[in-house]
Write an enzyme that holds these catalytic residues in place. Structure first.
Site, PDB file in Angstrom:
ATOM      1  N   LEU A   1       0.775  -1.203   0.120  1.00 59.72           N
ATOM      2  CA  LEU A   1      -0.033   0.047  -0.075  1.00 59.72           C
ATOM      3  C   LEU A   1       0.809   1.347  -0.018  1.00 59.72           C
ATOM      4  O   LEU A   1       0.423   2.124   0.522  1.00 59.72           O
ATOM      5  CB  LEU A   1      -1.040  -0.040   1.189  1.00 59.72           C
ATOM      6  CG  LEU A   1      -2.216  -1.185   1.373  1.00 59.72           C
ATOM      7  CD1 LEU A   1      -3.125  -0.978   2.441  1.00 59.72           C
ATOM      8  CD2 LEU A   1      -2.998  -1.341  -0.132  1.00 59.72           C
TER       9      LEU A   1
ATOM     10  N   GLY B   1      -0.588   2.128  -3.353  1.00 63.08           N
ATOM     11  CA  GLY B   1      -1.972   1.292  -3.833  1.00 63.08           C
ATOM     12  C   GLY B   1      -3.047   2.024  -3.224  1.00 63.08           C
ATOM     13  O   GLY B   1      -2.628   2.595  -2.083  1.00 63.08           O
TER      14      GLY B   1
ATOM     15  N   ALA C   1       5.734  -2.538  -7.856  1.00 60.03           N
ATOM     16  CA  ALA C   1       6.910  -1.879  -8.313  1.00 60.03           C
ATOM     17  C   ALA C   1       6.871  -0.433  -7.437  1.00 60.03           C
ATOM     18  O   ALA C   1       5.778   0.102  -7.356  1.00 60.03           O
ATOM     19  CB  ALA C   1       6.949  -1.834  -9.644  1.00 60.03           C
TER      20      ALA C   1
ATOM     21  N   TYR D   1      14.356   4.518 -13.317  1.00 55.91           N
ATOM     22  CA  TYR D   1      13.177   3.522 -13.312  1.00 55.91           C
ATOM     23  C   TYR D   1      13.575   2.689 -14.214  1.00 55.91           C
ATOM     24  O   TYR D   1      13.342   1.395 -13.985  1.00 55.91           O
ATOM     25  CB  TYR D   1      11.877   4.464 -13.654  1.00 55.91           C
ATOM     26  CG  TYR D   1      10.671   3.505 -13.644  1.00 55.91           C
ATOM     27  CD1 TYR D   1      10.042   2.685 -12.930  1.00 55.91           C
ATOM     28  CD2 TYR D   1      10.107   3.693 -14.979  1.00 55.91           C
ATOM     29  CE1 TYR D   1       9.082   1.930 -13.201  1.00 55.91           C
ATOM     30  CE2 TYR D   1       8.917   2.885 -15.410  1.00 55.91           C
ATOM     31  CZ  TYR D   1       8.495   2.001 -14.418  1.00 55.91           C
ATOM     32  OH  TYR D   1       7.450   1.530 -14.788  1.00 55.91           O
TER      33      TYR D   1
ATOM     34  N   LYS E   1      14.362  -1.518 -13.970  1.00 56.93           N
ATOM     35  CA  LYS E   1      13.200  -2.426 -14.962  1.00 56.93           C
ATOM     36  C   LYS E   1      13.928  -3.385 -15.626  1.00 56.93           C
ATOM     37  O   LYS E   1      13.811  -4.454 -15.775  1.00 56.93           O
ATOM     38  CB  LYS E   1      11.957  -1.792 -15.408  1.00 56.93           C
ATOM     39  CG  LYS E   1      11.025  -1.305 -14.458  1.00 56.93           C
ATOM     40  CD  LYS E   1      10.161  -2.561 -14.232  1.00 56.93           C
ATOM     41  CE  LYS E   1       9.088  -1.912 -13.402  1.00 56.93           C
ATOM     42  NZ  LYS E   1       8.051  -3.030 -13.170  1.00 56.93           N
TER      43      LYS E   1
ATOM     44  N   GLY F   1      14.521  12.422 -17.066  1.00 51.16           N
ATOM     45  CA  GLY F   1      14.350  11.043 -17.348  1.00 51.16           C
ATOM     46  C   GLY F   1      13.334  10.640 -18.354  1.00 51.16           C
ATOM     47  O   GLY F   1      13.080   9.496 -18.979  1.00 51.16           O
TER      48      GLY F   1
HETATM   49  N1  LIG Z   1       0.634   2.225 -15.851  1.00 44.09           N
HETATM   50  C1  LIG Z   1       1.584   2.039 -16.641  1.00 44.09           C
HETATM   51  O1  LIG Z   1       1.262   3.022 -17.575  1.00 44.09           O
HETATM   52  C2  LIG Z   1       2.766   1.207 -16.680  1.00 44.09           C
HETATM   53  C3  LIG Z   1       3.498   1.470 -17.923  1.00 44.09           C
HETATM   54  C4  LIG Z   1       4.594   0.646 -17.583  1.00 44.09           C
HETATM   55  C5  LIG Z   1       4.939  -0.302 -16.687  1.00 44.09           C
HETATM   56  N2  LIG Z   1       4.131  -0.769 -15.713  1.00 44.09           N
HETATM   57  C6  LIG Z   1       4.413  -1.183 -14.752  1.00 44.09           C
HETATM   58  O2  LIG Z   1       3.213  -2.150 -14.422  1.00 44.09           O
HETATM   59  C7  LIG Z   1       3.141  -2.411 -12.915  1.00 44.09           C
HETATM   60  C8  LIG Z   1       1.658  -1.642 -12.447  1.00 44.09           C
HETATM   61  O3  LIG Z   1       1.786  -0.516 -12.661  1.00 44.09           O
HETATM   62  P1  LIG Z   1       0.629   0.582 -12.148  1.00 44.09           P
HETATM   63  O4  LIG Z   1       0.455   1.523 -12.909  1.00 44.09           O
HETATM   64  O5  LIG Z   1      -0.520  -0.222 -11.405  1.00 44.09           O
HETATM   65  O6  LIG Z   1       1.380   1.274 -10.853  1.00 44.09           O
HETATM   66  P2  LIG Z   1       0.802   1.337  -9.272  1.00 44.09           P
HETATM   67  O7  LIG Z   1       1.923   2.152  -8.641  1.00 44.09           O
HETATM   68  O8  LIG Z   1      -0.471   1.610  -9.061  1.00 44.09           O
HETATM   69  O9  LIG Z   1       0.916  -0.263  -8.812  1.00 44.09           O
HETATM   70  C9  LIG Z   1       2.307  -0.554  -8.110  1.00 44.09           C
HETATM   71  C10 LIG Z   1       1.695  -1.445  -6.912  1.00 44.09           C
HETATM   72  O10 LIG Z   1       2.904  -2.053  -6.065  1.00 44.09           O
HETATM   73  C11 LIG Z   1       2.869  -1.523  -5.005  1.00 44.09           C
HETATM   74  N3  LIG Z   1       4.022  -1.712  -4.342  1.00 44.09           N
HETATM   75  C12 LIG Z   1       5.377  -0.816  -4.305  1.00 44.09           C
HETATM   76  N4  LIG Z   1       6.382  -1.427  -3.736  1.00 44.09           N
HETATM   77  C13 LIG Z   1       5.914  -2.713  -3.137  1.00 44.09           C
HETATM   78  C14 LIG Z   1       6.656  -3.425  -2.227  1.00 44.09           C
HETATM   79  N5  LIG Z   1       7.690  -3.197  -1.940  1.00 44.09           N
HETATM   80  N6  LIG Z   1       6.064  -4.629  -1.945  1.00 44.09           N
HETATM   81  C15 LIG Z   1       4.571  -4.950  -2.320  1.00 44.09           C
HETATM   82  N7  LIG Z   1       3.974  -3.887  -3.132  1.00 44.09           N
HETATM   83  C16 LIG Z   1       4.610  -2.738  -3.555  1.00 44.09           C
HETATM   84  C17 LIG Z   1       2.140  -0.210  -4.808  1.00 44.09           C
HETATM   85  O11 LIG Z   1       1.584  -0.099  -3.389  1.00 44.09           O
HETATM   86  C18 LIG Z   1       1.263  -0.275  -5.786  1.00 44.09           C
HETATM   87  O12 LIG Z   1      -0.235  -0.620  -5.348  1.00 44.09           O
HETATM   88  C19 LIG Z   1       4.259  -1.742 -12.297  1.00 44.09           C
HETATM   89  O13 LIG Z   1       5.166  -2.561 -12.082  1.00 44.09           O
HETATM   90  C20 LIG Z   1       4.670  -0.617 -13.480  1.00 44.09           C
HETATM   91  O14 LIG Z   1       6.145  -0.577 -13.414  1.00 44.09           O
HETATM   92  C21 LIG Z   1       2.872   0.379 -15.546  1.00 44.09           C
END
Ligand SMILES: NC(=O)c1ccc[n+]([C@@H]2O[C@H](COP(=O)([O-])OP(=O)(O)OC[C@H]3O[C@@H](n4cnc5c(N)ncnc54)[C@H](O)[C@@H]3O)[C@@H](O)[C@H]2O)c1
Length: 308
Positions: A36, A39, A80, A145, A149, A271
């Site tokens: 969270l 999240g 992440a 970032y 990744k 970045g």
């Molecule tokens: N949304 C996009 O456009 C996009 C684009 C490229 C990649 N991504 C990747 O897709 C994934 C989901 O993206 P999103 O947009 O839902 O991001 P988001 O930040 O809404 O979701 C990531 C979740 O990971 C949780 N989190 C962070 N550190 C944590 C930890 N140490 N342990 C457990 N939970 C942890 C956060 O609380 C969050 O709920 C991520 O890996 C992101 O890098 C997303």
């Protein structure tokens, strides 16, 4: 293979929430883990299902990853640090979550034989050498970032190369839609709701990027689990690119506003990759294609925003 019990890490995030919902609709047993840190509580409480278990935990702690993955035959690893500027400000933390968290997930998955679908990003390409960008383009990230990744992807490939463990990397472009409370669309709608007479745009407005609607992205995740080839990476984008100015205009039309627009100039943020467009041939060959146009997707996003 029929995957019956599935772990979603980062399940309280934007994409994680939609993915959990879709898996439950497919009548899977689903476990979610999220600390969270980014999240939202409502992304958990809005899901009512006896088939869903949420564990508040940190993927940097292997014991918590093991507890959440127990009995699963597949894992979608989404947890992440997901922000480019945050990674610039705190790069050790970004690396710790994005790399060490991923290593914990990979090792646990290997121990119990669970297939992994990893949420990577188009930022691994940096400023791409080729547009549209195919998956075999050099990975030369220009952000921390993107670097964390890229490292995590390297460990995914290594886990497959060393142990032949099934891992699929998805390189997501800009996903958008309901519940996404970050990014250019949310920023514009939020600002214009507060003051419809002016809008400040970060950068020049000429940044031109690939946007993928959340439903299409979720379909790609499901397909990657079912049919994604182990040890492969797939782009998940629309294959179309729009400038920030074009997006702004579409939002003005939706909201029926005509603000005075100013630009901060230069790069939107350190970045930032200013030009992205996916070559989506590889994922299309698996049987996927984007179905929601940007205009349609923006309408759905705005409807959600208004209801919220
Ligand atoms: N949304 C996009 O456009 C996009 C684009 C490229 C990649 N991504 C990747 O897709 C994934 C989901 O993206 P999103 O947009 O839902 O991001 P988001 O930040 O809404 O979701 C990531 C979740 O990971 C949780 N989190 C962070 N550190 C944590 C930890 N140490 N342990 C457990 N939970 C942890 C956060 O609380 C969050 O709920 C991520 O890996 C992101 O890098 C997303």
């Amino acid at each position: 293979m029929n995957y019956d019990k599935i772990l979603v890490t980062g399940s309280a995030g934007f994409i994680g929430h939609h993915l959990v919902k879709e898996l439950l609709e497919m009548e899977k047993e689903v476990v979610g883990i999220d600390d969270l840190s980014n999240g939202k509580q409502k992304n958990i409480t809005d899901i009512e299902s006896k088939n869903y278990t949420f564990i508040r935990g940190d993927v940097r702690k292997k014991s918590q990853v093991e507890e959440s993955m127990a009995g699963c035959d597949a894992v979608f690893h989404l947890a992440a640090q997901s922000s480019v500027p945050e990674a610039t400000n705190a790069l050790e933390k970004d690396l710790d979550i994005n790399l060490n968290g991923t290593i914990n997930v990979l090792q646990t998955a290997k121990e119990i034989g669970a297939k992994v679908v990893f949420a990577s990003t188009s930022t691994v390409y940096g400023t791409p050498k080729q547009i549209p960008t195919p998956e075999d383009t050099a990975l030369e990230p220009i952000s921390f970032y993107g670097a964390s990744k890229t490292s995590a992807e390297a460990y995914c490939f290594a886990m497959h190369g060393t142990h032949n463990h099934p891992i699929v990397n998805l390189r997501l472009y800009n996903a958008y839609g309901p519940r996404n409370e970050k990014g250019v669309m949310y920023d514009f709608v939020e600002k214009l709701t507060q003051d419809p007479s002016t809008l400040e745009v970060l950068g020049t407005g000429e940044q031109t990027k690939d946007y993928i609607y959340i439903k299409d992205a979720i379909d790609a995740f499901i397909l990657a689990l079912q049919r994604g080839e182990a040890g492969e990476a797939y782009n998940v984008g629309s294959g179309k690119a729009y400038s920030v100015k074009q997006i702004a205009k579409m939002i003005f039309d939706l909201m029926d506003v005509d603000p005075e627009v100013t630009y901060t100039g230069g790069k939107g943020w350190k970045g930032d990759v200013e030009t992205t467009k996916a070559d989506i041939t590889k994922l299309k060959n698996l049987g996927w294609k984007p179905t929601i146009s940007l205009k349609e997707g923006l309408k759905k996003f705005y409807r959600w925003y208004m209801e919220k």
